[in-house]
Design a protein around this motif. Structure first.
Motif, short mmCIF file in Angstrom:
data_model
loop_
_atom_site.label_atom_id
_atom_site.label_comp_id
_atom_site.label_asym_id
_atom_site.label_seq_id
_atom_site.Cartn_x
_atom_site.Cartn_y
_atom_site.Cartn_z
N ARG A 1 -11.53 -1.76 4.24
CA ARG A 1 -11.93 -2.27 2.93
C ARG A 1 -10.76 -2.30 1.95
NH1 ARG A 1 -17.40 0.87 3.69
NH2 ARG A 1 -16.06 2.64 3.37
N THR A 2 -10.97 -3.00 0.84
CA THR A 2 -9.91 -3.17 -0.15
C THR A 2 -10.02 -2.14 -1.24
OG1 THR A 2 -9.92 -5.55 0.24
CG2 THR A 2 -9.04 -4.82 -1.88
N GLY B 1 -10.97 7.09 -5.23
CA GLY B 1 -11.22 7.16 -3.79
C GLY B 1 -10.02 7.77 -3.08
N ASN C 1 -15.37 10.86 0.49
CA ASN C 1 -14.08 10.59 -0.15
C ASN C 1 -14.16 9.91 -1.51
OD1 ASN C 1 -15.01 8.16 1.03
ND2 ASN C 1 -12.98 7.32 0.84
N HIS D 1 -8.92 -2.12 -5.02
CA HIS D 1 -8.34 -2.96 -6.06
C HIS D 1 -7.38 -2.13 -6.90
CE1 HIS D 1 -10.70 -6.51 -5.20
NE2 HIS D 1 -11.64 -5.66 -4.85
N SER E 1 0.86 -1.19 0.00
CA SER E 1 0.00 0.00 0.00
C SER E 1 0.89 1.23 0.00
CB SER E 1 -0.89 0.00 1.26
OG SER E 1 -1.31 1.31 1.58
N THR E 2 0.65 2.15 -0.90
CA THR E 2 1.47 3.37 -0.94
C THR E 2 1.26 4.19 0.34
OG1 THR E 2 -0.22 4.57 -2.18
CG2 THR E 2 1.56 3.53 -3.46
N ARG F 1 -5.73 -0.21 0.29
CA ARG F 1 -6.77 -0.11 1.32
C ARG F 1 -7.74 1.02 1.06
NH1 ARG F 1 -4.80 1.92 5.66
NH2 ARG F 1 -2.60 2.11 5.17
N GLY F 2 -8.99 0.80 1.48
CA GLY F 2 -9.96 1.87 1.56
C GLY F 2 -10.18 2.18 3.03
N ARG F 3 -11.31 2.80 3.35
CA ARG F 3 -11.61 3.09 4.74
C ARG F 3 -12.17 1.84 5.41
NH1 ARG F 3 -15.92 7.07 4.98
NH2 ARG F 3 -16.63 5.87 3.19
N ASN G 1 -8.85 5.22 -11.10
CA ASN G 1 -8.87 4.21 -12.17
C ASN G 1 -8.63 4.88 -13.52
OD1 ASN G 1 -9.59 2.30 -10.22
ND2 ASN G 1 -11.78 2.67 -10.54
N GLN H 1 -0.64 -2.19 -6.37
CA GLN H 1 -0.64 -2.45 -4.93
C GLN H 1 -1.20 -3.84 -4.69
OE1 GLN H 1 -1.50 1.62 -2.60
NE2 GLN H 1 -3.23 1.00 -3.86
N LYS I 1 -17.99 4.77 -9.35
CA LYS I 1 -16.82 5.28 -8.63
C LYS I 1 -15.58 5.24 -9.52
CE LYS I 1 -14.55 4.81 -4.16
NZ LYS I 1 -14.79 4.47 -2.75
C1 BT5 Z 1 -11.72 4.57 -0.64
O1 BT5 Z 1 -12.19 3.83 0.41
O2 BT5 Z 1 -12.35 4.88 -1.61
C2 BT5 Z 1 -10.25 4.98 -0.51
C3 BT5 Z 1 -9.39 4.36 -1.56
C4 BT5 Z 1 -7.97 4.88 -1.45
C5 BT5 Z 1 -7.04 4.11 -2.34
C6 BT5 Z 1 -5.67 4.71 -2.36
S1 BT5 Z 1 -4.65 3.97 -3.57
C7 BT5 Z 1 -3.25 4.74 -2.93
C8 BT5 Z 1 -3.40 4.68 -1.41
N1 BT5 Z 1 -2.87 3.45 -0.86
C9 BT5 Z 1 -3.83 2.69 -0.29
O3 BT5 Z 1 -3.64 1.57 0.25
N2 BT5 Z 1 -5.02 3.32 -0.40
C10 BT5 Z 1 -4.89 4.61 -1.06
P1 BT5 Z 1 -13.70 3.44 0.65
O4 BT5 Z 1 -14.56 4.65 0.63
O5 BT5 Z 1 -13.68 2.61 1.89
O6 BT5 Z 1 -14.11 2.58 -0.60
C11 BT5 Z 1 -13.67 1.27 -0.76
C12 BT5 Z 1 -14.71 0.56 -1.63
O7 BT5 Z 1 -14.58 1.02 -2.99
C13 BT5 Z 1 -14.52 -0.93 -1.69
O8 BT5 Z 1 -15.16 -1.57 -0.63
C14 BT5 Z 1 -15.16 -1.27 -3.05
O9 BT5 Z 1 -16.56 -1.34 -2.93
C15 BT5 Z 1 -14.82 -0.06 -3.89
N3 BT5 Z 1 -13.61 -0.27 -4.71
C16 BT5 Z 1 -12.51 -0.98 -4.42
N4 BT5 Z 1 -11.59 -0.86 -5.39
C17 BT5 Z 1 -12.13 -0.05 -6.33
C18 BT5 Z 1 -11.68 0.46 -7.56
N5 BT5 Z 1 -10.46 0.20 -8.04
N6 BT5 Z 1 -12.51 1.26 -8.26
C19 BT5 Z 1 -13.75 1.59 -7.80
N7 BT5 Z 1 -14.23 1.13 -6.64
C20 BT5 Z 1 -13.44 0.32 -5.89
#
Ligand code: BT5
Length: 271
Positions: free
Chosen positions: A65-66, A139, A126, A68, A32-33, A60-62, A161, A56, A136
């Motif tokens: 969550r993952t 994020g 976010n 991708h 994860s960056t 991670r998301g919030r 993306n 990656q 989406k």
């Molecule tokens: C986010 O969380 O949207 C925050 C994402 C942040 C990613 C960046 S990448 C660089 C840095 N390093 C990390 O490890 N993270 C940050 P959240 O609001 O919790 O949304 C997560 C949800 O978005 C997942 O549960 C999926 O439903 C959806 N999701 C996952 N991957 C996706 C993708 N590539 N495109 C669109 N939706 C996605």
């Protein structure tokens, strides 16, 4: 190796991005960056350090969550901010940190809009989304590190993306990419440079007490923050209401029956 034209693109926006991107760490693959940037920051990496990865393995998301992050399908980057360093005192740094996610939403949306013309919207707090129903596109993940209540640094992660990818089915229906929206390839380096420029400007605004302008721009880019049906789990059970904008601290204001509630964190479901 980072893309060869990145240096030139960053040089073109040097006056706007400030120190952001002065140091750029490029990784072919990392868990994860945000973690890589936090490790560097804990070892003293300067404000503005950017970690950029091609892929990656544990994005991670919030709320655990993952995100991708397949190779080459997106921009995955994290930026080190030190709002308490030098300038404002502790309280002001906390204000800057609190508004970081909203500021970054404006910056990424404006960066994308300027380079591609795509009308990207912000969804509190976010998400960056496109179209109706919204899909989406990107994020944000802002994570603060504090020592004895003082903010040491904030890592701002951006996942955007660029191209279609093989996401799991539950995400595929709700995700989109710049290429799928535009029907053509995009200049990812230009999007990155313009996003860092907008982030640099937004950060300077916040530090210099110009949060109000940023919040107004946020409101203009976030149509769902007004009049949308939302629900969330509260200690009292499921609460339903209608959005009525955001307040000066970035909280979502929701009309629930005849009262107003402020939502500051946690998960809000949108209809
Ligand atoms: C986010 O969380 O949207 C925050 C994402 C942040 C990613 C960046 S990448 C660089 C840095 N390093 C990390 O490890 N993270 C940050 P959240 O609001 O919790 O949304 C997560 C949800 O978005 C997942 O549960 C999926 O439903 C959806 N999701 C996952 N991957 C996706 C993708 N590539 N495109 C669109 N939706 C996605």
């Amino acid at each position: 190796m980072p893309p060869l034209d990145l240096d030139a693109a960053l040089a073109r926006v040097a006056s706007r991005r400030g120190v952001l991107g002065e140091r750029l760490v490029y990784l072919v693959e990392t868990p994860s960056t945000n973690d890589a940037a936090a490790t560097l920051a804990a070892r003293g990496a300067a404000e503005g350090t950017v970690v950029l990865a091609e892929a990656q393995t544990q994005g991670r998301g919030r709320l655990g969550r993952t995100w991708h992050s397949p190779a080459g399908a997106g921009l995955y980057l994290s930026v080190v901010f030190r709002p308490a360093a030098g300038g404002p005192g502790g309280g002001a740094a906390a204000d800057v940190a609190r508004l970081m996610t909203l500021m970054a939403g404006v910056a990424v949306a404006d960066g994308i809009r300027r380079v591609t013309g795509l009308p990207v919207d912000i969804k509190w707090p976010n998400d960056l989304v496109v179209g109706r129903p919204p899909r989406k596109l990107a994020g944000l993940l802002a994570e603060a590190s504090t020592v004895s209540g003082r903010i040491e640094f904030v890592i701002l992660g951006i996942g955007l993306n660029l191209a279609p990818a093989a996401y799991p089915p539950d995400i595929a229906d709700r995700a989109t990419s710049l290429e799928s929206e535009l029907g053509r390839g995009v200049d990812a380096v230009a999007v990155l440079a313009e996003t860092l420029a907008a982030l640099g400007e937004g950060y300077a605004d916040l530090k210099q007490g110009r949060a109000r302008e940023m919040l107004d721009r946020w409101r203009a880019l976030a149509p769902f923050a007004q009049g949308s049906a939302v629900e969330w789990e509260s200690p009292r059970g499921l609460v339903r209401g209608t959005t009525e904008g955001i307040d000066e601290e970035g909280a979502l204001v929701v009309r629930v029956g005849n009262r107003r509630e402020r939502v500051i964190a946690g998960e809000v479901h949108w209809h």
